[in-house]
Design a protein around this motif. Structure first.
Motif, PDB file in Angstrom:
ATOM      1  N   MET A  84       0.829  -1.210   0.000  1.00 48.54           N
ATOM      2  CA  MET A  84       0.000   0.000   0.000  1.00 48.54           C
ATOM      3  C   MET A  84       0.862   1.257   0.000  1.00 48.54           C
ATOM      4  O   MET A  84       0.539   2.235  -0.675  1.00 48.54           O
ATOM      5  CB  MET A  84      -0.941  -0.017   1.209  1.00 48.54           C
ATOM      6  N   LEU A  85       1.961   1.224   0.745  1.00 44.36           N
ATOM      7  CA  LEU A  85       2.862   2.379   0.778  1.00 44.36           C
ATOM      8  C   LEU A  85       3.469   2.613  -0.598  1.00 44.36           C
ATOM      9  O   LEU A  85       3.524   3.756  -1.076  1.00 44.36           O
ATOM     10  CB  LEU A  85       3.959   2.145   1.819  1.00 44.36           C
ATOM     11  N   THR A  86       3.895   1.531  -1.252  1.00 45.27           N
ATOM     12  CA  THR A  86       4.449   1.651  -2.597  1.00 45.27           C
ATOM     13  C   THR A  86       3.410   2.214  -3.556  1.00 45.27           C
ATOM     14  O   THR A  86       3.700   3.102  -4.367  1.00 45.27           O
ATOM     15  CB  THR A  86       4.938   0.285  -3.110  1.00 45.27           C
ATOM     16  N   ARG A  87       2.175   1.694  -3.465  1.00 42.45           N
ATOM     17  CA  ARG A  87       1.111   2.148  -4.371  1.00 42.45           C
ATOM     18  C   ARG A  87       0.721   3.603  -4.099  1.00 42.45           C
ATOM     19  O   ARG A  87       0.213   4.289  -4.995  1.00 42.45           O
ATOM     20  CB  ARG A  87      -0.118   1.248  -4.205  1.00 42.45           C
ATOM     21  N   ALA A  88       0.944   4.079  -2.859  1.00 40.70           N
ATOM     22  CA  ALA A  88       0.659   5.481  -2.553  1.00 40.70           C
ATOM     23  C   ALA A  88       1.755   6.390  -3.084  1.00 40.70           C
ATOM     24  O   ALA A  88       1.488   7.498  -3.567  1.00 40.70           O
ATOM     25  CB  ALA A  88       0.510   5.665  -1.047  1.00 40.70           C
ATOM     26  N   LEU A  89       3.006   5.908  -3.020  1.00 36.26           N
ATOM     27  CA  LEU A  89       4.137   6.720  -3.472  1.00 36.26           C
ATOM     28  C   LEU A  89       4.280   6.727  -4.987  1.00 36.26           C
ATOM     29  O   LEU A  89       4.732   7.723  -5.565  1.00 36.26           O
ATOM     30  CB  LEU A  89       5.433   6.200  -2.841  1.00 36.26           C
ATOM     31  N   LEU A  90       3.910   5.621  -5.637  1.00 31.59           N
ATOM     32  CA  LEU A  90       4.124   5.478  -7.076  1.00 31.59           C
ATOM     33  C   LEU A  90       3.538   6.624  -7.893  1.00 31.59           C
ATOM     34  O   LEU A  90       4.235   7.195  -8.754  1.00 31.59           O
ATOM     35  CB  LEU A  90       3.566   4.137  -7.557  1.00 31.59           C
ATOM     36  N   PRO A  91       2.272   7.023  -7.685  1.00 32.01           N
ATOM     37  CA  PRO A  91       1.732   8.083  -8.546  1.00 32.01           C
ATOM     38  C   PRO A  91       2.217   9.482  -8.200  1.00 32.01           C
ATOM     39  O   PRO A  91       1.973  10.419  -8.960  1.00 32.01           O
ATOM     40  CB  PRO A  91       0.220   7.964  -8.337  1.00 32.01           C
ATOM     41  N   ALA A  92       2.909   9.654  -7.045  1.00 32.77           N
ATOM     42  CA  ALA A  92       3.307  11.003  -6.629  1.00 32.77           C
ATOM     43  C   ALA A  92       4.205  11.692  -7.650  1.00 32.77           C
ATOM     44  O   ALA A  92       3.856  12.768  -8.163  1.00 32.77           O
ATOM     45  CB  ALA A  92       3.962  10.953  -5.246  1.00 32.77           C
ATOM     46  N   PRO A  93       5.371  11.130  -7.987  1.00 30.92           N
ATOM     47  CA  PRO A  93       6.212  11.824  -8.980  1.00 30.92           C
ATOM     48  C   PRO A  93       5.598  11.847 -10.370  1.00 30.92           C
ATOM     49  O   PRO A  93       5.846  12.772 -11.150  1.00 30.92           O
ATOM     50  CB  PRO A  93       7.516  11.013  -8.965  1.00 30.92           C
ATOM     51  N   ILE A  94       4.762  10.843 -10.684  1.00 30.16           N
ATOM     52  CA  ILE A  94       4.164  10.754 -12.016  1.00 30.16           C
ATOM     53  C   ILE A  94       3.087  11.812 -12.210  1.00 30.16           C
ATOM     54  O   ILE A  94       2.946  12.389 -13.293  1.00 30.16           O
ATOM     55  CB  ILE A  94       3.578   9.347 -12.242  1.00 30.16           C
ATOM     56  N   LEU A  95       2.325  12.090 -11.160  1.00 28.76           N
ATOM     57  CA  LEU A  95       1.179  12.997 -11.278  1.00 28.76           C
ATOM     58  C   LEU A  95       1.394  14.359 -10.620  1.00 28.76           C
ATOM     59  O   LEU A  95       0.575  15.264 -10.813  1.00 28.76           O
ATOM     60  CB  LEU A  95      -0.072  12.335 -10.686  1.00 28.76           C
ATOM     61  N   LEU A  96       2.476  14.508  -9.849  1.00 28.32           N
ATOM     62  CA  LEU A  96       2.734  15.798  -9.205  1.00 28.32           C
ATOM     63  C   LEU A  96       3.867  16.580  -9.875  1.00 28.32           C
ATOM     64  O   LEU A  96       3.820  17.804  -9.938  1.00 28.32           O
ATOM     65  CB  LEU A  96       3.066  15.589  -7.720  1.00 28.32           C
ATOM     66  N   LEU A  97       4.890  15.876 -10.352  1.00 22.48           N
ATOM     67  CA  LEU A  97       6.016  16.584 -10.977  1.00 22.48           C
ATOM     68  C   LEU A  97       5.658  17.242 -12.311  1.00 22.48           C
ATOM     69  O   LEU A  97       6.032  18.400 -12.545  1.00 22.48           O
ATOM     70  CB  LEU A  97       7.198  15.623 -11.152  1.00 22.48           C
ATOM     71  N   PRO A  98       4.958  16.536 -13.230  1.00 27.82           N
ATOM     72  CA  PRO A  98       4.640  17.192 -14.507  1.00 27.82           C
ATOM     73  C   PRO A  98       3.900  18.516 -14.377  1.00 27.82           C
ATOM     74  O   PRO A  98       4.258  19.485 -15.079  1.00 27.82           O
ATOM     75  CB  PRO A  98       3.790  16.135 -15.237  1.00 27.82           C
ATOM     76  N   PRO A  99       2.882  18.646 -13.505  1.00 30.28           N
ATOM     77  CA  PRO A  99       2.230  19.956 -13.375  1.00 30.28           C
ATOM     78  C   PRO A  99       3.191  21.051 -12.925  1.00 30.28           C
ATOM     79  O   PRO A  99       3.091  22.200 -13.382  1.00 30.28           O
ATOM     80  CB  PRO A  99       1.147  19.708 -12.317  1.00 30.28           C
ATOM     81  N   LEU A 100       4.134  20.707 -12.034  1.00 34.50           N
ATOM     82  CA  LEU A 100       5.103  21.705 -11.578  1.00 34.50           C
ATOM     83  C   LEU A 100       6.028  22.121 -12.717  1.00 34.50           C
ATOM     84  O   LEU A 100       6.313  23.315 -12.901  1.00 34.50           O
ATOM     85  CB  LEU A 100       5.926  21.135 -10.418  1.00 34.50           C
ATOM     86  N   ILE A 101       6.494  21.138 -13.482  1.00 35.64           N
ATOM     87  CA  ILE A 101       7.391  21.430 -14.607  1.00 35.64           C
ATOM     88  C   ILE A 101       6.665  22.230 -15.680  1.00 35.64           C
ATOM     89  O   ILE A 101       7.189  23.219 -16.222  1.00 35.64           O
ATOM     90  CB  ILE A 101       7.953  20.122 -15.187  1.00 35.64           C
ATOM     91  N   LEU A 102       5.444  21.822 -15.993  1.00 35.55           N
ATOM     92  CA  LEU A 102       4.673  22.508 -17.035  1.00 35.55           C
ATOM     93  C   LEU A 102       4.305  23.929 -16.609  1.00 35.55           C
ATOM     94  O   LEU A 102       4.253  24.839 -17.446  1.00 35.55           O
ATOM     95  CB  LEU A 102       3.418  21.702 -17.369  1.00 35.55           C
ATOM     96  N   SER A 103       4.068  24.132 -15.317  1.00 38.19           N
ATOM     97  CA  SER A 103       3.779  25.490 -14.829  1.00 38.19           C
ATOM     98  C   SER A 103       4.973  26.410 -15.040  1.00 38.19           C
ATOM     99  O   SER A 103       4.815  27.590 -15.388  1.00 38.19           O
ATOM    100  CB  SER A 103       3.420  25.436 -13.341  1.00 38.19           C
ATOM    101  N   SER A 104       6.166  25.866 -14.849  1.00 37.47           N
ATOM    102  CA  SER A 104       7.383  26.653 -15.098  1.00 37.47           C
ATOM    103  C   SER A 104       7.540  26.952 -16.583  1.00 37.47           C
ATOM    104  O   SER A 104       7.960  28.058 -16.968  1.00 37.47           O
ATOM    105  CB  SER A 104       8.610  25.897 -14.589  1.00 37.47           C
ATOM    106  N   MET A 105       7.190  25.978 -17.424  1.00 39.21           N
ATOM    107  CA  MET A 105       7.302  26.167 -18.873  1.00 39.21           C
ATOM    108  C   MET A 105       6.333  27.224 -19.380  1.00 39.21           C
ATOM    109  O   MET A 105       6.611  27.897 -20.386  1.00 39.21           O
ATOM    110  CB  MET A 105       7.032  24.847 -19.592  1.00 39.21           C
ATOM    111  N   GLU A 106       5.187  27.375 -18.714  1.00 39.68           N
ATOM    112  CA  GLU A 106       4.181  28.336 -19.161  1.00 39.68           C
ATOM    113  C   GLU A 106       4.699  29.762 -19.143  1.00 39.68           C
ATOM    114  O   GLU A 106       4.164  30.638 -19.823  1.00 39.68           O
ATOM    115  CB  GLU A 106       2.932  28.226 -18.284  1.00 39.68           C
ATOM    116  N   ARG A 107       5.762  30.003 -18.363  1.00 42.34           N
ATOM    117  CA  ARG A 107       6.314  31.358 -18.267  1.00 42.34           C
ATOM    118  C   ARG A 107       7.421  31.617 -19.292  1.00 42.34           C
ATOM    119  O   ARG A 107       7.979  32.718 -19.341  1.00 42.34           O
ATOM    120  CB  ARG A 107       6.860  31.579 -16.847  1.00 42.34           C
TER     121      ARG A 107
END
Length: 328
Positions: A241-264
């Motif tokens: 369960m811990l692995t399954r909770a951590l797995l989507p974090a970098p996949i679904l949280l990092l791209p929005p942060l990177i793309l937000s930086s690219m928008e500028r």
């Protein structure tokens, strides 16, 4: 007797991992092999020759000039395409080697800006459908799971993902939430992760409820099963369960942060045509990097002191340590 290979590569071991599974580095290299998308390009002829090479090795008929590296490559190809229990080819989109290329489609969809309620439900349902297909196609067929358990797990996970996502989506887009405008944008970007992580927990609990009730097999180092332990099952399920909770974090949280930086950037503002390709590229890159790094966090086979297990198991062995499978 199997003849030893005459080269300086890692000594080949049939049906065993190539890298040391007691270290994070070894597990990472192991899972990088498992999810290697290049295995999707292997031809039927190459697969057939790889299987024949391994059969020759098993029967002791292999020429001495075949290197260890060649044998490891053959085993990697076979394990990437053929189910170890059924001996049948796994449908390409459901292979672990296809998890990133095909799963990126749903990741991109989950992270599309300004989604509608219908879009939220569709992409969450598609994501859970793909996950369920991969889990079923790569299941341990020697320990059958009933169709009822699979159906209940799928419905529960899909319902949880869709329900949580819609609830949060409606909350952050409601007039009541407008006074939190600065938080609104950040929370909206976290919705896919929260929904997927919640669904993953429900999925694990549903699919492995029988293990929690009856225990998991524990065995000695030589493989002899000495009983079923509920305490080990709890550890196995919690770590999964811990692995399954951590797995989507970098996949679904990092791209929005990177793309937000690219928008500028000027590139994003002046060339709208590159936005979607960049969106896809960032999502796929995050997925490809994070997947093996996350699933390598815990060993697949866990070691436990015999005294930690139930009294009946302690009486069934003289070994100080026992072993059991954590599962995926």
């Amino acid at each position: 007797m199997v003849e030893q290979r005459q080269d300086f590569g890692d000594e080949f071991r049939l049906n065993k991992p190539r890298y040391d599974q007691s270290t994070y580095k070894g597990r990472l290299r192991h899972f990088m092999d498992i999810v290697d998308p290049r295995m999707l390009l292997v031809s039927d002829a190459k697969l057939k020759s790889s299987i024949q090479l391994l059969d020759d090795y098993k029967e002791g008929k292999l020429p001495a000039n075949v290197s260890n590296s060649k044998l490891w490559e053959a085993q990697k190809i076979k394990q990437a395409i053929v189910h170890p229990d059924t001996g049948k080819k796994i449908f390409m989109p459901l292979r672990m080697s296809g998890y990133v290329p095909f799963g990126t489609i749903t990741v991109v969809g989950l992270l599309l800006p300004n989604p509608t309620t219908a879009g939220v439900i569709f992409w969450q349902a598609l994501n859970q459908t793909h996950n369920a297909g991969v889990n079923f196609a790569n299941r341990n067929a020697s320990t059958p799971v009933s169709n009822t358990d699979v159906a209940v797990s799928y419905v529960a996970a899909t319902g949880t993902a869709g329900g949580v996502a819609v609830l949060l989506h409606n909350a952050v887009t409601s007039p009541w939430f407008k006074k939190f405008a600065k938080r609104d944008r950040r929370l909206a970007k976290m919705i896919p992760f929260i929904a997927v992580a919640a669904a993953n927990q429900v999925n694990v609990l549903c699919m492995r409820s029988s293990e929690l009730a009856n225990g998991v097999d524990v065995h000695e180092e030589n493989g002899r099963v000495v009983g079923q332990s509920r305490s080990c099952a709890q550890t196995a399920v919690v770590s999964t369960m811990l692995t399954r909770a951590l797995l989507p974090a970098p996949i679904l949280l990092l791209p929005p942060l990177i793309l937000s930086s690219m928008e500028r950037t000027a590139l994003w503002r002046n060339f709208p045509a590159v936005r979607f390709p960049l969106h896809v590229g960032v999502c796929m890159s995050a997925f490809a990097i994070a997947l093996p790094m996350t699933i390598a966090l815990f060993p697949q086979t866990l070691k436990v002191e015999t005294s930690y297990c139930e009294p009946e198991i302690q009486l069934a062995t003289r070994e100080e340590f026992l072993y059991y499978s954590r599962g995926m």
